[in-house]
Design an enzyme around this catalytic site. Structure first.
Site, PDB file in Angstrom:
ATOM      1  N   GLU A  19      25.321 -57.230  49.073  1.00  0.00           N
ATOM      2  CA  GLU A  19      24.850 -56.200  48.170  1.00  0.00           C
ATOM      3  C   GLU A  19      23.590 -56.643  47.426  1.00  0.00           C
ATOM      4  O   GLU A  19      22.681 -55.843  47.209  1.00  0.00           O
ATOM      5  CB  GLU A  19      25.973 -55.916  47.170  1.00  0.00           C
ATOM      6  N   GLU A  30      31.947 -47.255  32.583  1.00  0.00           N
ATOM      7  CA  GLU A  30      31.329 -46.661  33.778  1.00  0.00           C
ATOM      8  C   GLU A  30      30.607 -45.353  33.427  1.00  0.00           C
ATOM      9  O   GLU A  30      29.514 -45.088  33.925  1.00  0.00           O
ATOM     10  CB  GLU A  30      32.373 -46.425  34.876  1.00  0.00           C
ATOM     11  N   ASP A  34      21.696 -51.412  37.855  1.00  0.00           N
ATOM     12  CA  ASP A  34      22.886 -51.832  38.600  1.00  0.00           C
ATOM     13  C   ASP A  34      22.706 -53.214  39.222  1.00  0.00           C
ATOM     14  O   ASP A  34      23.674 -53.966  39.365  1.00  0.00           O
ATOM     15  CB  ASP A  34      23.271 -50.799  39.674  1.00  0.00           C
ATOM     16  N   GLU A  94      35.676 -51.158  40.938  1.00  0.00           N
ATOM     17  CA  GLU A  94      35.353 -50.807  42.330  1.00  0.00           C
ATOM     18  C   GLU A  94      35.750 -49.369  42.654  1.00  0.00           C
ATOM     19  O   GLU A  94      35.022 -48.658  43.351  1.00  0.00           O
ATOM     20  CB  GLU A  94      36.065 -51.764  43.300  1.00  0.00           C
TER      21      GLU A  94
HETATM   22  C1  NFM Z   1      28.371 -50.346  37.034  1.00  0.00           C
HETATM   23  C2  NFM Z   1      28.950 -50.653  38.369  1.00  0.00           C
HETATM   24  N1  NFM Z   1      30.253 -50.503  38.560  1.00  0.00           N
HETATM   25  C3  NFM Z   1      30.802 -50.781  39.767  1.00  0.00           C
HETATM   26  C4  NFM Z   1      30.031 -51.227  40.802  1.00  0.00           C
HETATM   27  C5  NFM Z   1      30.647 -51.494  42.149  1.00  0.00           C
HETATM   28  N2  NFM Z   1      30.949 -52.859  42.340  1.00  0.00           N
HETATM   29  C6  NFM Z   1      30.079 -53.701  42.903  1.00  0.00           C
HETATM   30  O1  NFM Z   1      29.011 -53.395  43.366  1.00  0.00           O
HETATM   31  C7  NFM Z   1      28.656 -51.386  40.566  1.00  0.00           C
HETATM   32  N3  NFM Z   1      27.814 -51.800  41.516  1.00  0.00           N
HETATM   33  N4  NFM Z   1      28.145 -51.073  39.343  1.00  0.00           N
END
Ligand code: NFM
Length: 235
Positions: free
Chosen positions: A102, A224, A61, A154
């Site tokens: 983040e 996702e 991530d 998000e």
């Molecule tokens: C794979 C993925 N999707 C969405 C997010 C959330 N957005 C930013 O942090 C994230 N961190 N990773």
């Protein structure tokens, strides 16, 4: 009256209108739930998560989030050129500010869990997702379409992690901070703002753009799910 209101879903102009996004969420409920109630996040929620899986997700991530920054910048550029509402810029900027936080958080968290971020090798699902983000950065991609992707990306995290904090969840103490990051109320409000922007843009957009945005929404959801799937250790 009833028939009319259902025909006008997503196109009404009264204050309690149903947005385009809500119509998609109803139409594609099961698909969306596949991403927001994935076995990986459900295992966090029920406390059975394997910390090796969590560490794998964390490293992957971090790579994704770094790729998300230029995507956000591209949405900001589109908003500055195409949006008729200056508050869009402020919402996007607040997203960029939280990404800044983040990245620092990922570094701290990785060192806490003994994950070396410099040696993470991006897995195929991650490479594919980052490539998809890159395709959305093109100036040929219209603002409503890019905004839809932004909201969906998000929203999946928000809904997934908020579920891990609900009453009755058994999320391990060590993972609560992660869940808080995306599951907190402020992040929920930010996602709602993104959804409102997407709805407003889509309402004015021609049908072909709305269809294009719907396809992009579904592709985000698929990416996702594949992304969560990477946390499987045999993968
Ligand atoms: C794979 C993925 N999707 C969405 C997010 C959330 N957005 C930013 O942090 C994230 N961190 N990773």
């Amino acid at each position: 009256m009833e028939a009319k209101s259902s025909q006008m879903v997503g196109k009404t102009n009264d204050s309690n209108k149903v947005g385009v996004v809500e119509t998609w969420l109803r139409k594609h409920r099961l698909v969306f739930t596949g991403a927001t109630r994935h076995p990986f996040t459900l295992s966090i929620r029920d406390g059975t998560v394997d910390f090796k899986s969590f560490k794998k997700w964390l490293g992957q991530d971090y790579i994704f989030v770094r790729a998300f920054v230029p995507f956000l910048a591209s949405v900001l550029v589109k908003a500055s050129k195409e949006s008729d509402d200056t508050s869009d810029i402020e919402v996007i900027l607040s997203g960029m500010a939280s990404i800044n936080d983040e990245i620092a958080w990922f570094k701290k968290e990785a060192s806490r869990f003994g994950v070396s971020l410099t040696s993470v090798v991006p897995q195929k699902a991650n490479v594919d997702y980052c490539r998809f983000l890159e395709s959305l950065m093109s100036s040929e991609v219209e603002y409503p379409v890019a905004m839809t992707a932004f909201w969906a990306i998000e929203a999946v995290y928000q809904e997934s992690f908020a579920h891990c904090l609900e009453e009755g969840s058994k999320t391990p103490e060590e993972l609560k901070e992660t869940c808080q990051r995306w599951g907190n109320e402020g992040f929920g409000k930010y996602c709602q703002s993104l959804q409102n922007i997407a709805n407003r843009c889509l309402e004015k957009a021609p049908d072909n753009l709305v269809s294009k945005a719907e396809v992009v929404f579904l592709r985000v959801v698929e990416h996702e799910v594949q992304f969560w799937n990477m946390s499987r250790l045999e993968a």
